[in-house]
Design a protein around this motif. Structure first.
Motif, PDB file in Angstrom:
ATOM      1  N   HIS A   6       0.853  -1.176   0.000  1.00 23.43           N
ATOM      2  CA  HIS A   6       0.000   0.000   0.000  1.00 23.43           C
ATOM      3  C   HIS A   6       0.889   1.225   0.000  1.00 23.43           C
ATOM      4  CE1 HIS A   6       0.706  -0.593   4.333  1.00 23.43           C
ATOM      5  NE2 HIS A   6       0.506   0.715   4.460  1.00 23.43           N
ATOM      6  N   GLU A   7       0.264   2.382  -0.143  1.00 23.25           N
ATOM      7  CA  GLU A   7       1.020   3.623  -0.249  1.00 23.25           C
ATOM      8  C   GLU A   7       0.559   4.576   0.844  1.00 23.25           C
ATOM      9  OE1 GLU A   7       1.317   4.595  -4.366  1.00 23.25           O
ATOM     10  OE2 GLU A   7       2.239   6.540  -3.976  1.00 23.25           O
ATOM     11  N   LYS A   8       1.506   5.271   1.455  1.00 20.71           N
ATOM     12  CA  LYS A   8       1.165   6.240   2.494  1.00 20.71           C
ATOM     13  C   LYS A   8       2.141   7.407   2.398  1.00 20.71           C
ATOM     14  CE  LYS A   8       0.437   6.600   7.508  1.00 20.71           C
ATOM     15  NZ  LYS A   8       0.513   5.873   8.795  1.00 20.71           N
ATOM     16  N   ASN A   9       1.611   8.612   2.318  1.00 24.30           N
ATOM     17  CA  ASN A   9       2.456   9.822   2.250  1.00 24.30           C
ATOM     18  C   ASN A   9       3.515   9.735   1.151  1.00 24.30           C
ATOM     19  OD1 ASN A   9       0.966  10.608   4.472  1.00 24.30           O
ATOM     20  ND2 ASN A   9       2.580  10.151   5.958  1.00 24.30           N
ATOM     21  N   GLY A  10       3.131   9.145   0.034  1.00 24.06           N
ATOM     22  CA  GLY A  10       4.068   9.063  -1.090  1.00 24.06           C
ATOM     23  C   GLY A  10       5.121   7.980  -0.964  1.00 24.06           C
ATOM     24  N   VAL A  11       4.965   7.155   0.055  1.00 23.13           N
ATOM     25  CA  VAL A  11       5.916   6.056   0.258  1.00 23.13           C
ATOM     26  C   VAL A  11       5.184   4.727   0.027  1.00 23.13           C
ATOM     27  CG1 VAL A  11       7.453   4.911   1.912  1.00 23.13           C
ATOM     28  CG2 VAL A  11       7.211   7.416   1.941  1.00 23.13           C
ATOM     29  N   VAL A  12       5.779   3.832  -0.731  1.00 25.44           N
ATOM     30  CA  VAL A  12       5.188   2.512  -0.949  1.00 25.44           C
ATOM     31  C   VAL A  12       5.690   1.563   0.134  1.00 25.44           C
ATOM     32  CG1 VAL A  12       4.990   0.552  -2.518  1.00 25.44           C
ATOM     33  CG2 VAL A  12       5.016   2.882  -3.429  1.00 25.44           C
ATOM     34  N   ILE A  13       4.744   0.918   0.782  1.00 19.65           N
ATOM     35  CA  ILE A  13       5.099  -0.051   1.830  1.00 19.65           C
ATOM     36  C   ILE A  13       4.841  -1.453   1.293  1.00 19.65           C
ATOM     37  CG2 ILE A  13       4.629  -0.868   4.174  1.00 19.65           C
ATOM     38  CD1 ILE A  13       3.522   2.601   3.336  1.00 19.65           C
ATOM     39  N   LEU A  14       5.875  -2.240   1.194  1.00 18.68           N
ATOM     40  CA  LEU A  14       5.739  -3.634   0.758  1.00 18.68           C
ATOM     41  C   LEU A  14       5.694  -4.533   1.990  1.00 18.68           C
ATOM     42  CD1 LEU A  14       8.350  -3.780  -2.173  1.00 18.68           C
ATOM     43  CD2 LEU A  14       5.899  -3.345  -2.298  1.00 18.68           C
ATOM     44  N   GLU A  15       4.765  -5.488   1.950  1.00 13.60           N
ATOM     45  CA  GLU A  15       4.569  -6.363   3.112  1.00 13.60           C
ATOM     46  C   GLU A  15       4.684  -7.840   2.698  1.00 13.60           C
ATOM     47  OE1 GLU A  15       1.423  -3.545   5.526  1.00 13.60           O
ATOM     48  OE2 GLU A  15       0.691  -4.785   3.867  1.00 13.60           O
ATOM     49  N   PRO A  16       5.909  -8.334   2.566  1.00 12.17           N
ATOM     50  CA  PRO A  16       6.061  -9.769   2.292  1.00 12.17           C
ATOM     51  C   PRO A  16       5.699 -10.578   3.529  1.00 12.17           C
ATOM     52  CG  PRO A  16       8.217  -8.735   2.586  1.00 12.17           C
ATOM     53  CD  PRO A  16       7.200  -7.639   2.689  1.00 12.17           C
ATOM     54  N   ARG A  17       5.158 -11.772   3.290  1.00 15.21           N
ATOM     55  CA  ARG A  17       4.809 -12.667   4.403  1.00 15.21           C
ATOM     56  C   ARG A  17       5.346 -14.059   4.107  1.00 15.21           C
ATOM     57  NH1 ARG A  17       0.473  -9.312   4.135  1.00 15.21           N
ATOM     58  NH2 ARG A  17      -0.263  -8.426   6.112  1.00 15.21           N
ATOM     59  N   GLY A  18       5.919 -14.685   5.110  1.00 19.30           N
ATOM     60  CA  GLY A  18       6.429 -16.046   4.937  1.00 19.30           C
ATOM     61  C   GLY A  18       7.942 -16.069   4.889  1.00 19.30           C
ATOM     62  N   LYS A  19       8.482 -16.788   3.911  1.00 15.52           N
ATOM     63  CA  LYS A  19       9.939 -16.918   3.809  1.00 15.52           C
ATOM     64  C   LYS A  19      10.410 -16.440   2.445  1.00 15.52           C
ATOM     65  CE  LYS A  19       9.051 -21.070   5.169  1.00 15.52           C
ATOM     66  NZ  LYS A  19       9.141 -22.522   5.408  1.00 15.52           N
ATOM     67  N   ILE A  20      11.573 -15.800   2.418  1.00 14.44           N
ATOM     68  CA  ILE A  20      12.130 -15.338   1.148  1.00 14.44           C
ATOM     69  C   ILE A  20      13.385 -16.174   0.914  1.00 14.44           C
ATOM     70  CG2 ILE A  20      12.860 -13.353  -0.194  1.00 14.44           C
ATOM     71  CD1 ILE A  20      11.496 -11.548   1.868  1.00 14.44           C
ATOM     72  N   MET A  21      13.196 -17.274   0.201  1.00  6.70           N
ATOM     73  CA  MET A  21      14.262 -18.277   0.087  1.00  6.70           C
ATOM     74  C   MET A  21      14.607 -18.607  -1.354  1.00  6.70           C
ATOM     75  SD  MET A  21      14.808 -19.254   3.286  1.00  6.70           S
ATOM     76  CE  MET A  21      15.004 -20.937   3.814  1.00  6.70           C
ATOM     77  N   GLY A  22      14.228 -17.797  -2.297  1.00  6.82           N
ATOM     78  CA  GLY A  22      14.512 -18.119  -3.688  1.00  6.82           C
ATOM     79  C   GLY A  22      13.342 -18.840  -4.329  1.00  6.82           C
ATOM     80  N   GLY A  23      13.493 -19.168  -5.604  1.00  7.15           N
ATOM     81  CA  GLY A  23      12.415 -19.806  -6.335  1.00  7.15           C
ATOM     82  C   GLY A  23      11.383 -18.784  -6.785  1.00  7.15           C
TER      83      GLY A  23
END
Lengths: 117, 143
Positions: A6-23
């Motif tokens: 989502h975006e707030k005050n001109g800043v994009v907030i990314l919200e990954p959930r889980g694990k970031i392990m490639g693939g």
């Protein structure tokens, strides 16, 4: 990994959930970061509060986003870093590369502070 | 588990980096079902994905006809992972220092360093049948 944003005050907030392990999962975050850059949305916060853990592939994606954003006069900041990921950032010395904040709001505010500086 | 109990399972993964999550799922499911503490599960899963990714990319050089074997052995006192590829082998000592200032912004090259940092012991051996074997150990009773 799932990714919302989502975006707030001109800043994009990314919200990954889980694990970031490639693939295929991890490419979603990589692609989103580079889509934002193409759209000239250059102030980005990644909220890591719901990321269980990541490996070097995940760290590489964060670095890719950071360097590409900075090369385009933008920035990427981290928020709500979990203990496990903080530990990885520390042992890899990436803690010296990324700006990290305790909360998303603090990370968003830091963009304003930088703009006023 | 008794003092001599051993529990060993393995997973065969094609040489496709897109399949790396299978290693993570395999490790996490196996370790959690055996009551291994969360902190050790995450360390093992991170290390295993690093080593399997290296085996696919640097060992087997993404050759789809080759596979990587990930095996897990759990005893009373430790978890042992073996990662076996079918490649020509590579020298882990030749990897640039990821902590050097000039390498901090490199997107790759941290896998072996992270695995060494999280594990108690990491050993590389040539497999007599060809390829490289990496054996990592983590104590279940950290000091």
């Amino acid at each position: 990994m799932k990714l919302s944003f989502h975006e707030k005050n001109g800043v994009v907030i990314l919200e990954p959930r889980g694990k970031i392990m490639g693939g295929p999962d991890a490419t979603v975050l990589h692609d989103k970061l580079h889509d934002l850059i193409a759209e000239k949305k250059l102030k980005v916060v990644i909220d890591l509060s719901e990321v269980d853990w990541m490996n070097s592939t995940g760290l590489g994606i964060l670095i890719s986003g950071l360097t590409t954003l900075r090369n385009n006069q933008g920035d990427l900041k981290l928020a709500s870093v979990t203990e496990k990921i903080q530990s990885l950032l520390t042992i890899t010395k990436l803690v010296t590369v990324f700006e990290a904040y305790d909360s998303v709001d603090e990370a968003i505010t830091s963009f304003g502070a930088a703009a006023r500086a | 588990m008794s003092g001599t109990s051993r529990d060993s399972i393995e997973l065969v993964i094609p040489s496709d980096p897109g399949r790396i999550s299978e290693a993570d799922d395999f490790l996490e499911t196996a370790l959690r079902s055996r009551g291994v503490p969360d902190a050790i599960v995450s360390d093992m899963a991170i290390a295993a994905t690093e080593l399997v990714n290296n085996a696919i990319v640097h060992g087997n050089k993404r050759d789809a006809t080759k596979t990587v074997i990930l095996s897990l052995q759990i005893t009373d006192s430790e978890v042992v992972i073996r990662v076996v590829d079918q490649g020509e082998g590579f020298d882990p000592g030749q990897v640039p220092d990821p902590l050097a200032q000039e390498n901090l912004l490199r997107e790759v090259g941290r896998g072996i360093f992270i695995a060494r940092s999280l594990m108690d012991d990491v050993r590389y051996e040539r497999n007599p049948g060809g390829g490289m074997v990496v054996i990592v150990r983590k104590s279940l009773n950290p000091a």
